[in-house]
Design a protein around this motif. Structure first.
Motif, PDB file in Angstrom:
ATOM      1  N   ASP A   1       3.130  20.705  33.459  1.00  0.00           N
ATOM      2  CA  ASP A   1       2.744  19.650  34.513  1.00  0.00           C
ATOM      3  C   ASP A   1       1.952  20.208  35.642  1.00  0.00           C
ATOM      4  O   ASP A   1       1.583  19.154  36.492  1.00  0.00           O
ATOM      5  CB  ASP A   1       3.876  18.989  34.852  1.00  0.00           C
ATOM      6  N   HIS A   2       1.769  21.388  35.697  1.00  0.00           N
ATOM      7  CA  HIS A   2       0.657  22.164  36.702  1.00  0.00           C
ATOM      8  C   HIS A   2       1.669  22.225  38.158  1.00  0.00           C
ATOM      9  O   HIS A   2       1.250  22.476  39.006  1.00  0.00           O
ATOM     10  CB  HIS A   2      -0.282  21.419  36.996  1.00  0.00           C
ATOM     11  N   ARG A   3       2.908  22.170  38.055  1.00  0.00           N
ATOM     12  CA  ARG A   3       3.896  22.451  39.122  1.00  0.00           C
ATOM     13  C   ARG A   3       4.394  23.899  39.158  1.00  0.00           C
ATOM     14  O   ARG A   3       4.575  24.478  38.265  1.00  0.00           O
ATOM     15  CB  ARG A   3       5.132  21.411  38.933  1.00  0.00           C
TER      16      ARG A   3
ATOM     17  N   ARG B   1      -1.983  22.815  28.762  1.00  0.00           N
ATOM     18  CA  ARG B   1      -0.339  22.476  29.089  1.00  0.00           C
ATOM     19  C   ARG B   1       0.552  23.195  27.908  1.00  0.00           C
ATOM     20  O   ARG B   1       1.693  23.601  28.469  1.00  0.00           O
ATOM     21  CB  ARG B   1      -0.201  21.168  28.909  1.00  0.00           C
TER      22      ARG B   1
END
Length: 309
Positions: free
Chosen positions: A252-254, A295
């Motif tokens: 989630d790009h975290r 992702r």
């Protein structure tokens, strides 16, 4: 126009190489055609432009070719899309235009006289990686191609000083070919990732090109391809942390920082560079969603981070 002598010719090439080294931050950034055209006239000693249109460029006053320019690899029916031989030499086609045969002669003279040239390799339309100094090490009159040796230009920053390449055995030549092709692809990958991320670190937004790397999400050994979606623009400290599994990025790009680093007591680099980044979202991602970090690749790589922790 009177042709310059050898000493003046070499002095002009050295001026061009030095200017390109500064303009490209020693090979760490690509140049637009407009930027390359800034060379001509920037000093009284720079009366010639560095490239023409796609093809061979020999200013009338120079003894031999000054530069060759490739087309974008995806272009169709483009005679100036390069091909890398098994031994790692770039094949560059002669022009067939009847009125431009003097440009082919310029490549022949660069070969005979050992004069170094510039190779502008297109990575996108009107955007180039500059390789210099490059030597013309052979000519095939039957096939109408020149062979360019990029070995001296493929150091950490894309170039090195003029030097000779020691002779190699058959196995070493094949290995060199693999190295050259890999490094060409790496520079293409870097250029495209930097473009997609506007030359800023995706974690901290640092915008100093010389301090940025194009990091692979999935390594070659895991089937990762040199595509923008398999890349992240990272500053050198965050790239090292990503490779060492000190830092991870989930699907989630975290951003995640390893637990022991979160508990460590240190200075501002530790606090601001890592501890405060924990659970933040990536600050910079490509505007074009086609280039966003994949992702599935991120998730697979994140599993490695979790296992290492």
């Amino acid at each position: 126009m009177v042709t310059l002598g050898l000493a003046h010719d070499l002095a002009f090439r050295e001026l061009a190489f030095a200017w390109l080294a500064g303009k490209t931050a020693h090979g760490s950034r690509s140049l637009t055609r407009q930027e390359i055209e800034e060379f001509q006239g920037h000093s009284p000693e720079a009366p010639h432009r560095l490239l023409n249109q796609e093809g061979i460029w020999k200013p009338a006053a120079l003894m031999a070719t000054l530069s060759v320019t490739s087309g974008v690899a995806t272009s169709r029916h483009n005679p100036y899309v390069d091909r890398v031989t098994k031994s790692g030499l770039v094949e560059y086609a002669f022009t067939d235009a009847p009125k431009k045969q003097h440009q082919n002669d310029g490549l022949r003279r660069a070969h005979v006289q050992g004069l170094p040239i510039i190779y502008f390799r297109a990575v996108r339309k009107s955007v180039y990686d500059a390789y210099f100094p490059v030597h013309v090490v052979g000519i095939s009159e039957d096939r109408r191609v020149a062979f360019l040796d990029l070995t001296d230009t493929l150091g950490a920053h894309g170039r090195s000083d003029i030097g000779s390449v020691p002779p190699m055995g058959e196995i070493e030549v094949e290995y060199r070919g693999q190295v050259v092709r890999r490094r060409l692809h790496q520079r293409d990958f870097r250029s495209n990732v930097m473009f997609a991320y506007t030359s800023r670190c995706s974690v901290c937004s640092l915008g100093q090109t010389q301090l940025l790397d194009a990091a692979h999400i999935l390594a070659d050994s895991r089937g990762g391809l040199p595509e923008i979606s398999n890349g992240l623009a990272l500053c050198k400290i965050h790239h090292a942390a990503y490779d060492a599994n000190i830092m991870g990025v989930d699907g989630d790009h975290r951003i995640h920082i390893r637990e022991d680093i979160l508990q460590e007591v240190g200075g501002p680099v530790l606090e601001h560079g890592f501890q405060r980044r924990h659970r933040e979202m990536l600050r910079v991602v490509p505007e074009n969603h086609r280039f966003s970090p994949n992702r599935e690749h991120l998730a697979a790589r994140f599993e490695e981070f979790q296992s290492a922790g």
